[in-house]
Design a protein around this motif. Structure first.
Motif, PDB file in Angstrom:
ATOM      1  N   ALA A   1       0.829  -1.207   0.000  1.00 19.28           N
ATOM      2  CA  ALA A   1       0.000   0.000   0.000  1.00 19.28           C
ATOM      3  C   ALA A   1       0.862   1.255   0.000  1.00 19.28           C
ATOM      4  O   ALA A   1       1.911   1.307   0.634  1.00 19.28           O
ATOM      5  CB  ALA A   1      -0.909   0.005   1.224  1.00 19.28           C
ATOM      6  N   ARG A   2       0.396   2.250  -0.704  1.00 18.47           N
ATOM      7  CA  ARG A   2       1.027   3.567  -0.650  1.00 18.47           C
ATOM      8  C   ARG A   2       0.555   4.247   0.629  1.00 18.47           C
ATOM      9  O   ARG A   2      -0.491   3.905   1.182  1.00 18.47           O
ATOM     10  CB  ARG A   2       0.613   4.385  -1.864  1.00 18.47           C
ATOM     11  CG  ARG A   2       1.175   3.846  -3.148  1.00 18.47           C
ATOM     12  CD  ARG A   2       0.860   4.783  -4.302  1.00 18.47           C
ATOM     13  NE  ARG A   2       1.468   4.277  -5.514  1.00 18.47           N
ATOM     14  CZ  ARG A   2       0.848   4.225  -6.672  1.00 18.47           C
ATOM     15  NH1 ARG A   2      -0.377   4.669  -6.790  1.00 18.47           N
ATOM     16  NH2 ARG A   2       1.474   3.746  -7.724  1.00 18.47           N
TER      17      ARG A   2
ATOM     18  N   ARG B   1      -3.255   4.681   1.951  1.00 17.85           N
ATOM     19  CA  ARG B   1      -4.142   3.742   1.252  1.00 17.85           C
ATOM     20  C   ARG B   1      -4.161   2.411   1.986  1.00 17.85           C
ATOM     21  O   ARG B   1      -3.153   1.984   2.532  1.00 17.85           O
ATOM     22  CB  ARG B   1      -3.666   3.510  -0.190  1.00 17.85           C
ATOM     23  CG  ARG B   1      -3.668   4.712  -1.092  1.00 17.85           C
ATOM     24  CD  ARG B   1      -5.047   5.232  -1.449  1.00 17.85           C
ATOM     25  NE  ARG B   1      -5.897   4.154  -1.923  1.00 17.85           N
ATOM     26  CZ  ARG B   1      -7.220   4.131  -1.793  1.00 17.85           C
ATOM     27  NH1 ARG B   1      -7.847   5.116  -1.226  1.00 17.85           N
ATOM     28  NH2 ARG B   1      -7.921   3.115  -2.238  1.00 17.85           N
TER      29      ARG B   1
ATOM     30  N   ALA C   1      -8.015  -1.325  -6.739  1.00 12.07           N
ATOM     31  CA  ALA C   1      -7.559  -1.008  -5.379  1.00 12.07           C
ATOM     32  C   ALA C   1      -8.308   0.188  -4.805  1.00 12.07           C
ATOM     33  O   ALA C   1      -8.506   0.272  -3.588  1.00 12.07           O
ATOM     34  CB  ALA C   1      -6.055  -0.749  -5.376  1.00 12.07           C
ATOM     35  N   ARG C   2      -8.755   1.089  -5.657  1.00  9.50           N
ATOM     36  CA  ARG C   2      -9.508   2.255  -5.175  1.00  9.50           C
ATOM     37  C   ARG C   2     -10.857   1.872  -4.591  1.00  9.50           C
ATOM     38  O   ARG C   2     -11.453   2.644  -3.847  1.00  9.50           O
ATOM     39  CB  ARG C   2      -9.718   3.260  -6.296  1.00  9.50           C
ATOM     40  CG  ARG C   2      -8.457   3.965  -6.701  1.00  9.50           C
ATOM     41  CD  ARG C   2      -8.743   5.022  -7.726  1.00  9.50           C
ATOM     42  NE  ARG C   2      -7.506   5.451  -8.353  1.00  9.50           N
ATOM     43  CZ  ARG C   2      -7.429   6.024  -9.527  1.00  9.50           C
ATOM     44  NH1 ARG C   2      -8.532   6.252 -10.224  1.00  9.50           N
ATOM     45  NH2 ARG C   2      -6.270   6.379 -10.029  1.00  9.50           N
TER      46      ARG C   2
ATOM     47  N   LYS D   1     -11.702  -0.162   0.761  1.00  9.28           N
ATOM     48  CA  LYS D   1     -11.757   0.872   1.796  1.00  9.28           C
ATOM     49  C   LYS D   1     -10.972   0.479   3.055  1.00  9.28           C
ATOM     50  O   LYS D   1     -10.503   1.335   3.791  1.00  9.28           O
ATOM     51  CB  LYS D   1     -13.215   1.182   2.171  1.00  9.28           C
ATOM     52  CG  LYS D   1     -14.065   1.607   0.973  1.00  9.28           C
ATOM     53  CD  LYS D   1     -13.408   2.740   0.209  1.00  9.28           C
ATOM     54  CE  LYS D   1     -14.124   3.070  -1.083  1.00  9.28           C
ATOM     55  NZ  LYS D   1     -13.382   3.954  -1.943  1.00  9.28           N
TER      56      LYS D   1
END
Length: 188
Positions: A71-72, A75, A136-137, A140
Motif C-alpha cells: 500500500a502507498r 491507502r 484497489a480504489r 476501503k
C-alpha cells in the motif's frame, strides 16, 4: 450476454442473492472480500485435511484471487489485480462445499470446479486484468487474517465498495467464455 445493467450485491451472499445471476451480468460488490491465492489455498486444504479450522468461515463469503502490491501511504492496499483462477482449481471445491458463494479472478475454471459451483451454489466473477490500481480504489479497508509469512499471498479481509466484476460462470451452466466464443464464430 445480459442487458440488465449493473446489479448490486452485498456480502455475505445467500443462495437467493446469486440464483438470479446470469453469465454476462455486470455486478458491483460491496462488503467483505477475502484474498487468497494458490499458496494460501494449499494451506487451507492442509488445515481441512488435518481437521483444523480455516482462518475464516467460507459460508456466504467471496474470495478474490489476488496478491496485492504494498500500500502507498494513506491507502489500505496497493494495486490489486486478479490472479489466474485455474491455479486455485485443485482447492476451490473444498471451499465451495463449505458454503463459499463467490470467487473473483481471471481466466477459465475447470469442469470439476464448475460442477461444484452448480451443485453447492457458488458463482465465479471475472475482474478485468490491467486495472489493478483502479480496483484497489474500491478497497476501503484491508486487514491481515492469516499466513503473514506468505507476504502478498497472505489471506486478507478487504472491505470494498462498488467493486466491479462480471459473472463468468452462473448456477445455471452459463459460461461467458463459451458464449463469447460461440458469438465470435457466428459473427465470423
Amino acid at each position: 450476454m445480459s442487458g440488465r445493467g449493473r446489479i448490486r450485491l452485498r456480502t455475505p451472499l445467500s443462495p437467493e442473492d446469486i440464483r438470479p445471476l446470469r453469465s454476462g451480468d455486470l455486478v458491483l460488490i460491496g462488503g467483505v472480500l477475502y484474498t487468497a491465492r494458490d499458496a494460501a489455498h494449499a494451506r487451507m486444504a492442509e488445515a481441512l485435511a488435518a481437521g483444523e479450522p480455516l482462518p475464516f468461515d467460507p459460508e456466504g463469503q467471496v474470495i478474490y484471487f489476488v496478491g496485492p502490491a504494498p500500500a502507498r501511504p494513506g491507502r489500505p492496499i496497493g494495486p490489486a489485480g486478479p490472479t489466474t483462477a485455474s491455479r486455485m482449481d485443485p482447492y476451490s471445491p473444498l471451499l465451495i462445499e463449505r458454503g463459499l458463494r463467490g470467487m473473483i479472478g481471471k481466466g477459465r475454471r475447470s469442469l470439476e470446479v464448475r460442477r461444484a459451483m452448480r451443485e453447492h451454489g457458488c458463482v465465479y466473477f471475472g475482474a478485468v486484468e490491467g486495472t489493478a490500481a483502479l480496483l484497489a480504489r474500491r478497497v476501503k479497508e484491508a486487514e491481515l487474517v492469516a499466513y503473514e509469512d506468505l507476504g502478498p499471498e497472505a489471506i486478507r479481509r478487504l472491505v470494498v465498495e462498488d467493486f466491479p466484476a462480471v459473472v463468468i460462470n452462473d448456477l445455471h451452466g452459463g459460461d461467458l467464455y463459451e458464449e463469447g466464443r460461440a458469438r465470435w464464430r457466428r459473427a465470423g
